[in-house]
Scaffold this active site. Structure first.
Site, PDB file in Angstrom:
ATOM      1  NE  ARG A 101      -1.825  -1.761   3.498  1.00  0.00           N
ATOM      2  CZ  ARG A 101      -2.067  -2.892   4.177  1.00  0.00           C
ATOM      3  NH1 ARG A 101      -3.194  -3.528   3.991  1.00  0.00           N
ATOM      4  NH2 ARG A 101      -1.198  -3.361   5.050  1.00  0.00           N
ATOM      5  CB  THR A 147       9.073   5.509   5.596  1.00  0.00           C
ATOM      6  OG1 THR A 147       8.624   4.720   4.492  1.00  0.00           O
ATOM      7  CG2 THR A 147       9.656   6.819   5.119  1.00  0.00           C
ATOM      8  NE  ARG A 204       7.530  -0.938  12.989  1.00  0.00           N
ATOM      9  CZ  ARG A 204       6.553  -0.103  12.634  1.00  0.00           C
ATOM     10  NH1 ARG A 204       6.807   0.933  11.857  1.00  0.00           N
ATOM     11  NH2 ARG A 204       5.322  -0.283  13.068  1.00  0.00           N
ATOM     12  CD  GLU A 246      12.056   4.309  15.415  1.00  0.00           C
ATOM     13  OE1 GLU A 246      11.010   4.278  16.095  1.00  0.00           O
ATOM     14  OE2 GLU A 246      12.069   4.123  14.203  1.00  0.00           O
ATOM     15  CG  HIS A 248       8.405   5.836  13.860  1.00  0.00           C
ATOM     16  ND1 HIS A 248       8.805   4.592  14.276  1.00  0.00           N
ATOM     17  CD2 HIS A 248       7.290   5.616  13.116  1.00  0.00           C
ATOM     18  CE1 HIS A 248       7.977   3.673  13.808  1.00  0.00           C
ATOM     19  NE2 HIS A 248       7.039   4.280  13.093  1.00  0.00           N
ATOM     20  CB  ILE A 249       6.687  12.133  12.115  1.00  0.00           C
ATOM     21  CG1 ILE A 249       7.742  12.538  11.079  1.00  0.00           C
ATOM     22  CG2 ILE A 249       7.121  12.576  13.496  1.00  0.00           C
ATOM     23  CD1 ILE A 249       7.283  13.567  10.115  1.00  0.00           C
TER      24      ILE A 249
END
Ligand SMILES: NC(=O)c1ccc[n+]([C@@H]2O[C@H](COP(=O)([O-])OP(=O)(O)OC[C@H]3O[C@@H](n4cnc5c(N)ncnc54)[C@H](O)[C@@H]3O)[C@@H](O)[C@H]2O)c1
Ligand SMILES: O=C(O)[C@H](O)CO
Length: 327
Positions: free
Chosen positions: A157, A237, A239, A268, A287-288
């Site tokens: 997706r 983007t 992991r 993170e 991580h946004i």
């Protein structure tokens, strides 16, 4: 029967409204830190469900200690922190929030790609330090994307939406490596399926969008980076665990690859002295990926509805582990 849910972080109001409308009691952890598993386990004894946002390790030990829970409702599409087999065995449903965050996350990947290609984050930092090195014909030079080849590892997706943006804006050619064929992408975007090595060798931009699994853990390591073009940009983007961070740092320092855009890091948060934060061709975000108002509202609504549907004995809106055995 009493129905109550514990929510691990402050969530958009829409989730609370849905719960209230359905007579479900809730408690929200409002501090701006993630609670540990050890802190949560005794608290959860008083709840029937949990809405999870964050890096909580929903592993076998956690699930066994909380086996009375009817659902673990993830406010994320990713569920690499959940032991799905254990949840199934214990009869605990697991829900997630796919689809509604694909556009926002693809935007983040596109932003990071542009920022890395034009050294934008680095120059922003330089300006803040008072260093305006402008109209210098040989300084601050970046890369252009027009007509280049985009290689997507895990064309699902989010990868599809990133490809649409890159093709629309720059007419990029699309190659991909996947477990199966993505017929829609081949038909609509002219995507060509290649092996992992072919993708690394041919791509000017490599963007990874698989889930973190045992097969994808540190898939991007020294060997993989060594097969990429010296002017290639790596975008992650998905992991942080999908790349080996020391190998990525070395590949950038040695000029094995040209740049990187990271919304996810390993670990993170990354240490404040991580060399990636001071590289010209690297753009890092905390991580946004899905962090827009619209998207977070949509995710929160699904996370709440998955809880409501579980209490109603209905199939989840989006299930990782269905609560079908309760029907
Ligand atoms: N940065 C963020 O905030 C953020 C936001 C949303 C999602 N994510 C991450 O992005 C991931 C992808 O989300 P999505 O909705 O696009 O998922 P998706 O399931 O639609 O797409 C993933 C694709 O990867 C493929 N795949 C899986 N394992 C593979 C492997 N070993 N090799 C090659 N291909 C493989 C799958 O077949 C699928 O086509 C999530 O699992 C999550 O970890 C991050
Ligand atoms: O998987 C997701 O949805 C995002 O990474 C948020 O955790």
């Amino acid at each position: 029967m009493r129905k109550s849910v514990y929510i691990t972080r402050t969530v958009p109001e829409i989730a609370l409204q849905h719960l209230k409308d359905n007579g479900i009691e809730y408690t929200v952890w409002t501090e701006r830190r993630h609670q540990s598993e050890e802190e949560l386990i005794p608290i959860l004894k008083d709840y029937d469900a949990i809405i999870v946002s964050g890096p909580l390790k929903v592993n076998r030990a956690f699930l066994e200690a909380c086996s009375h829970l009817r659902i673990v409702s993830m406010m994320s599409v990713g569920y690499d922190n959940v032991d799905v087999a254990a949840a199934k065995e214990l009869g605990i449903a697991v829900g997630n929030t796919p689809g509604v965050l694909s556009g926002a996350t693809a935007d983040t990947a596109f932003l990071l790609l542009l920022a890395a290609s034009r050294k934008a984050f680095h120059m922003h930092k330089e300006i803040i330090r008072g260093n305006w090195n402008f109209w210098d014909p040989t300084a601050n030079l970046g890369l252009e994307l027009k007509g280049k080849t985009l290689g997507i590892v895990g064309l699902g997706r989010i990868g599809f939406e990133l490809a649409q943006r890159c093709i629309g804006a720059y007419g990029m050619k699309l190659i991909y490596h996947n477990r199966g064929t993505n017929e829609e992408a081949e038909r609509e975007l002219g995507a060509v399926r290649v092996s992992f090595d072919e993708l690394l060798q041919q791509s000017d931009v490599v963007s990874v969008h698989t889930a973190l699994t045992p097969e994808t853990k540190e898939l991007f390591n020294k060997e993989a980076f060594s097969k990429m073009k010296p002017n290639a940009i790596f975008v992650n983007t998905a992991r942080g665990g999908i790349h080996n961070e020391a190998d990525l740092i070395a590949a950038l320092e040695n000029g094995t690859i040209w740049g990187a855009g990271l919304d996810v890091t390993n670990p993170e948060p990354m240490a404040a002295d991580n060399p990636l934060l001071n590289m010209h061709n690297v753009a890092v975000l905390p991580h946004i990926g899905s962090a827009t108002i619209d998207t977070r509202n949509a995710m929160a609504a699904i996370a709440a509805k998955n809880v409501i549907r579980t209490f109603e004995g209905k199939a989840l809106e989006h299930a990782v582990v269905e609560n079908i055995h309760r029907l």
